[in-house]
Design an enzyme around this catalytic site. Structure first.
Site, mmCIF file in Angstrom:
data_model
loop_
_atom_site.group_PDB
_atom_site.id
_atom_site.type_symbol
_atom_site.label_atom_id
_atom_site.label_comp_id
_atom_site.label_asym_id
_atom_site.label_seq_id
_atom_site.Cartn_x
_atom_site.Cartn_y
_atom_site.Cartn_z
ATOM 1 N N THR A 134 0.849 -1.190 0.000
ATOM 2 C CA THR A 134 0.000 0.000 0.000
ATOM 3 C C THR A 134 0.885 1.240 0.000
ATOM 4 O O THR A 134 1.934 1.257 0.651
ATOM 5 C CB THR A 134 -0.962 0.015 1.212
ATOM 6 O OG1 THR A 134 -1.808 1.171 1.145
ATOM 7 C CG2 THR A 134 -0.205 0.037 2.529
ATOM 8 N N HIS A 166 2.593 -11.462 14.346
ATOM 9 C CA HIS A 166 3.672 -12.039 15.142
ATOM 10 C C HIS A 166 3.409 -13.500 15.502
ATOM 11 O O HIS A 166 4.312 -14.210 15.962
ATOM 12 C CB HIS A 166 3.846 -11.223 16.430
ATOM 13 C CG HIS A 166 5.234 -11.272 17.000
ATOM 14 N ND1 HIS A 166 6.232 -12.039 16.463
ATOM 15 C CD2 HIS A 166 5.785 -10.650 18.085
ATOM 16 C CE1 HIS A 166 7.335 -11.892 17.174
ATOM 17 N NE2 HIS A 166 7.083 -11.055 18.166
#
Length: 414
Positions: free
Chosen positions: A322, A374
Site C-alpha cells: 500500500t 507475530h
C-alpha cells in the site's frame, strides 16, 4: 413478453445485496445491455444491464436490501420504442380535456422561495427549527414536509452560541448517511484483524536516489516501447518478490492449526477508487518483468477507478503493498489484509540530509513500514525482509537487474 430480471450473485458466499442506485426511471424504455442499476455487496459493486429491449417496471427501491435471486425489475418486450414514446406523449382527447376545464377552475398560486407549506409550518413550530436553516425543494422552492423531516434528522441547533464573547444565534448542521455494505464489511474486517492477530510494525528508511536516476534515464523510452509509465511500484513489487523468497514465512497464512506457505507471489496492490480502497491482485508476480507489472497495475487501476473491478480480481492475494505516500503520508502502520500475514507500507519521498561516506548529502528518502502477524512471523524475519527490500531499492542494478550497468536495458526488453 414479460422478462423478470433477477438479482445475480456477486460472488461465492454472498446472499444479500443493496440497491444503491437506479439509472433509469419506472416506465422508461430501455435497450438491451443498457446499464439500469448498481448493487452493492460487502465485497464489490455490481452493475445490472437490461436483458432485452422494452419498458421497465422497477420492483425494488433504492437503498433496499434484497436477496440473491429476488426479482429486481421486469421488462415488457412487447412494447416498441417508437410506438411507446408516441403513446406516452399523446394528449388527452379534446372532449375529455373540455370536460375537465368546465368542471374545474384553473388556479394560479405563486409562492415566495422557501415559503413553508401548512404541514411544514406545523413541524417547524413544534420542533423549533429556524426556517432559514432549511432549503426548500418543492415547486418554486417551497419548503415541504419532507424538507422539515430531513432537517430534523440532520440539524443540531445551538442557540445562543458564544462567538467572540457575544451571544449570537448560530446554526450548525450534520449530515447522517448509511454506510454502504462494502464500507460496513471493511469496518468489520479491520476490527477483526486488530482483535484476532498479534500485529506489530517495523520501520526502515530507503534512499531512492538510484531509482530516481534509472527512471529519469529510461522513463521516456519505456513509455514509448511499452505504452505505460515506469513507476515506483514495479521496483517495489519485484523487491518484495525477492524478499518473499528469502523469508518465506512472510508469504504464508495461518489456517486453523496449520501454516500454509505459498510458493507463488500474488501481490495485492491497494488502489483508491470512487467506492473506497480496493485491493486487486497481480497474479504470479514472480514471473512478471517491469513491463508486465506496470501494465497490470495500469489495467487494474483503470478498472478500480471506473468501478469495473470484479471480486475474482481481488481474491487470493498472498502479500499486500500500500502506498500512502501518494496522499502525502510520511509514516503509518498499515493494517494487515486478512488472511495474509504482512503488508508493506510505502510513504512520501522527501529530500533529507543523510550521511554518505562520512559526508552529509541531500537524498530522496522514503520511510517504509512492515506490519506483520507475530503469531507466524518472528521479528528477525520481519526486520530481515524490510532490509532486503531496502537493499534492492538502493542497489537495483545488482539485485533487480543483474550485476552491472550494461544489463539495465533488460528493463526495456522484458
Amino acid at each position: 413478453m414479460i422478462i423478470k430480471v433477477k438479482t445475480p450473485s456477486p460472488g461465492e458466499s454472498i446472499t444479500e445485496v443493496e440497491v444503491t442506485s437506479w439509472l433509469v426511471k419506472d416506465g422508461d424504455y430501455v435497450s438491451k445491455n443498457q446499464v439500469i442499476a448498481e448493487l452493492d455487496s460487502d465485497k464489490a459493486t455490481l452493475e445490472i444491464s437490461a436483458e432485452e429491449n422494452g419498458v421497465i417496471t422497477l420492483m425494488e427501491k433504492k437503498g433496499k436490501k434484497i436477496k440473491v435471486g429476488d426479482i429486481l425489475c421486469t421488462i415488457d418486450t412487447s412494447k416498441k420504442r417508437k410506438i411507446y414514446e408516441e403513446e406516452s406523449k399523446k394528449p388527452y382527447p379534446e372532449e375529455k380535456k373540455n370536460k375537465i376545464n368546465k368542471n374545474k377552475k384553473k388556479e394560479t398560486v405563486s409562492y415566495n422561495k422557501n415559503w413553508p407549506s401548512p404541514a411544514s409550518k406545523k413541524i417547524l413550530a413544534e420542533k423549533n427549527i429556524p426556517i432559514e436553516s432549511i432549503q426548500g425543494t418543492g415547486k418554486h422552492g417551497r419548503i415541504t414536509k419532507k424538507d422539515c423531516i430531513i432537517s430534523e434528522t440532520t440539524t443540531d441547533i445551538h442557540f445562543p452560541y458564544i462567538i467572540g464573547g457575544k451571544s449570537t444565534p448560530v446554526y450548525r448542521s450534520k449530515r447522517v448517511t448509511t454506510l454502504s455494505p462494502l464500507r460496513r464489511k471493511i469496518s468489520e474486517r479491520l476490527v477483526s484483524v486488530k482483535n484476532k492477530t498479534a500485529m506489530l510494525t517495523t520501520f526502515n528508511e530507503v534512499d531512492m536516489q538510484e531509482i530516481f536516476l534509472i527512471r529519469e534515464k529510461y522513463k521516456s523510452i519505456f513509455k514509448e516501447i511499452h505504452g505505460v509509465n515506469l513507476g515506483f511500484m514495479s521496483f517495489f513489487t519485484i523487491s518484495c518478490v525477492r524478499g518473499l523468497y528469502i523469508y518465506p514465512d512472510i508469504n504464508a497464512i495461518i489456517h486453523g492449526e496449520q501454516k500454509i506457505n505459498f510458493e507463488y507471489c500474488d501481490i495485492s496492490i491497494a488502489i483508491s477508487g470512487p467506492k473506497g480502497l480496493m485491493v486487486p491482485v497481480i497474479r504470479n508476480a514472480e514471473h512478471l518483468s517491469f513491463r508486465g507489472i506496470e501494465q497490470e497495475i495500469s489495467r487494474l487501476s483503470t478498472r478500480v477507478r471506473n468501478g469495473k473491478i470484479s471480486i475474482d480480481e481481488m481474491k487470493g492475494g498472498t502479500f499486500t503493498i500500500t502506498n500512502g505516500g501518494i496522499f502525502g503520508s510520511m509514516l503509518s502502520t498499515p493494517i494487515i489484509n486478512p488472511p495474509q500475514s504482512a503488508i508493506l507500507g510505502m510513504h512520501k519521498v522527501v529530500e533529507r540530509p543523510v550521511v554518505v561516506n562520512k559526508s552529509i548529502e541531500i537524498r530522496p528518502i522514503m520511510y517504509l513500514s512492515l506490519s506483520y502477524d507475530h503469531r507466524i512471523i518472528d521479528g528477525k524475519e520481519a526486520v530481515g525482509f524490510l532490509v532486503s527490500v531496502k537493499e534492492s531499492i538502493e542497489n537495483p542494478i545488482k539485485f533487480l537487474m543483474g550485476e552491472n550497468e550494461k544489463n539495465i536495458p533488460k528493463i526495456l526488453e522484458l
